[in-house]
Design a protein around this motif. Structure first.
Motif, PDB file in Angstrom:
ATOM      1  N   LEU A   1     -11.377 -27.538  43.859  1.00  0.00           N
ATOM      2  CA  LEU A   1     -10.627 -28.153  42.764  1.00  0.00           C
ATOM      3  C   LEU A   1     -10.740 -27.282  41.520  1.00  0.00           C
ATOM      4  CD1 LEU A   1     -11.595 -31.887  43.349  1.00  0.00           C
ATOM      5  CD2 LEU A   1      -9.489 -30.703  44.002  1.00  0.00           C
ATOM      6  N   GLN A   2      -9.847 -26.318  41.464  1.00  0.00           N
ATOM      7  CA  GLN A   2      -9.834 -25.344  40.380  1.00  0.00           C
ATOM      8  C   GLN A   2      -8.391 -24.951  40.093  1.00  0.00           C
ATOM      9  OE1 GLN A   2     -12.265 -22.318  42.079  1.00  0.00           O
ATOM     10  NE2 GLN A   2     -10.914 -21.941  43.797  1.00  0.00           N
TER      11      GLN A   2
ATOM     12  N   HIS B   1      -5.658 -23.918  42.697  1.00  0.00           N
ATOM     13  CA  HIS B   1      -5.005 -24.938  43.513  1.00  0.00           C
ATOM     14  C   HIS B   1      -4.291 -25.966  42.641  1.00  0.00           C
ATOM     15  CE1 HIS B   1      -6.375 -23.534  47.367  1.00  0.00           C
ATOM     16  NE2 HIS B   1      -7.642 -23.594  47.008  1.00  0.00           N
ATOM     17  N   GLY B   2      -4.213 -25.689  41.335  1.00  0.00           N
ATOM     18  CA  GLY B   2      -3.458 -26.568  40.454  1.00  0.00           C
ATOM     19  C   GLY B   2      -4.149 -27.862  40.077  1.00  0.00           C
ATOM     20  N   MET B   3      -5.465 -27.958  40.338  1.00  0.00           N
ATOM     21  CA  MET B   3      -6.190 -29.182  40.024  1.00  0.00           C
ATOM     22  C   MET B   3      -7.462 -28.839  39.254  1.00  0.00           C
ATOM     23  SD  MET B   3      -4.136 -31.301  41.539  1.00  0.00           S
ATOM     24  CE  MET B   3      -5.065 -32.801  41.247  1.00  0.00           C
ATOM     25  N   ARG B   4      -7.903 -29.788  38.438  1.00  0.00           N
ATOM     26  CA  ARG B   4      -9.156 -29.590  37.709  1.00  0.00           C
ATOM     27  C   ARG B   4      -9.902 -30.918  37.666  1.00  0.00           C
ATOM     28  NH1 ARG B   4      -8.005 -26.922  32.392  1.00  0.00           N
ATOM     29  NH2 ARG B   4      -6.974 -28.899  31.926  1.00  0.00           N
ATOM     30  N   LEU B   5     -11.162 -30.896  38.078  1.00  0.00           N
ATOM     31  CA  LEU B   5     -12.009 -32.090  38.064  1.00  0.00           C
ATOM     32  C   LEU B   5     -13.069 -31.901  36.987  1.00  0.00           C
ATOM     33  CD1 LEU B   5     -12.866 -34.813  39.234  1.00  0.00           C
ATOM     34  CD2 LEU B   5     -14.192 -33.575  40.972  1.00  0.00           C
TER      35      LEU B   5
ATOM     36  N   LEU C   1      -9.680 -36.309  37.348  1.00  0.00           N
ATOM     37  CA  LEU C   1      -8.984 -35.260  38.089  1.00  0.00           C
ATOM     38  C   LEU C   1      -7.641 -35.037  37.415  1.00  0.00           C
ATOM     39  CD1 LEU C   1      -8.949 -33.433  40.664  1.00  0.00           C
ATOM     40  CD2 LEU C   1      -7.709 -35.302  41.778  1.00  0.00           C
ATOM     41  N   GLU C   2      -7.356 -33.801  37.037  1.00  0.00           N
ATOM     42  CA  GLU C   2      -6.122 -33.483  36.319  1.00  0.00           C
ATOM     43  C   GLU C   2      -5.298 -32.479  37.101  1.00  0.00           C
ATOM     44  OE1 GLU C   2      -7.217 -33.566  31.702  1.00  0.00           O
ATOM     45  OE2 GLU C   2      -8.487 -32.203  32.865  1.00  0.00           O
TER      46      GLU C   2
END
Length: 242
Positions: free
Chosen positions: A213-214, A217-221, A231-232
């Motif tokens: 989750l970075q 991969h288009g996501m940020r936790l 989770l964004e």
């Protein structure tokens, strides 16, 4: 799968009798209700905790319900449904509130059965994936098969333990909103966990690492200090810069 938690509803209402009636209706419908008698207190709570639906009175002693709605639509996940409960029954007021981003509008006096039905309708419309615990879930590069309890990223399977899978699904279904530690505890473990325990943080760290989750991969936790995690989904510009 862990224990399912009831949706949390925030009610902004300064009239004690109406506030009590709203709490009774919401609780009878099987939901959790938190009342606020001042707009500023609601706004402070919204910065720190997640709610699934907001019930707003228009006329408040500090900020109006319209001003609260404007803040919510500018700062929170736009999928969060907002319903007005107001004495203002003029057509232009109702149209104005809906045009500003409200999802529904009920003119007082409150009709309990109708209010409960409208709340249920708004929740089902806003969170269709939560209607069934086995409904598939897709977000960005990730796909969760909740019936078979499998997750893939760009088609590649990722091995998660049962608790890690439940935690990941919870975070993804609440993408864009704060998931409090209490909510995580109830939904994933179904029991209380000592505030001193590192169990939640350890599982979150493993989920972040295993799912990658970075930004790539288009996501940020990210942790929300003393409250929980969020989770964004990153904008294309943030993802490209990674």
């Amino acid at each position: 799968m862990g224990k399912k938690t009831a949706p949390r509803i925030a009610s902004l209402e300064d009239a004690p009798a109406d506030a009590a009636l709203i709490r009774q209706v919401v609780a009878s419908a099987g939901f959790e209700c938190v009342s606020f008698s001042e707009s500023r207190h609601l706004l402070l709570a919204l910065r720190d905790a997640g709610f699934d639906l907001l019930l707003l009175d228009w006329q408040m002693p500090d900020l109006s319900g319209r001003e609260v709605l404007a803040w919510v639509r500018s700062h929170l996940d736009r999928r969060i449904p907002v319903m007005f409960l107001s004495c203002r029954d003029a057509e232009h007021d109702i149209v104005s509130a809906l045009a500003a981003g409200a999802d529904d509008y009920m003119v007082k006096p409150i009709r309990p059965a109708e209010l409960a039905a409208r709340i249920d309708c708004l929740l089902r419309r806003a969170y269709p994936a939560q209607a069934s615990p086995h409904a598939p879930l897709r977000l960005g590069d990730y796909a969760f098969d909740c019936a078979l309890r499998r997750v893939t990223c760009n088609g590649q399977p990722i091995g998660l333990t049962p608790k890690e899978f439940d935690l990941a699904v919870l975070l993804f279904r609440h993408e864009g909103r704060i998931v409090t530690r209490d909510h995580i505890t109830a939904a994933v473990w179904g029991r209380e966990i000592s505030p001193m325990s590192r169990t939640i943080d350890t599982h979150v760290s493993r989920v972040r690492s295993k799912l990658g989750l970075q930004a790539g991969h288009g996501m940020r936790l990210t942790p929300v200090y003393t409250h929980g995690y969020r989770l964004e989904r990153l904008a294309h510009t943030e993802r490209a810069a990674a």
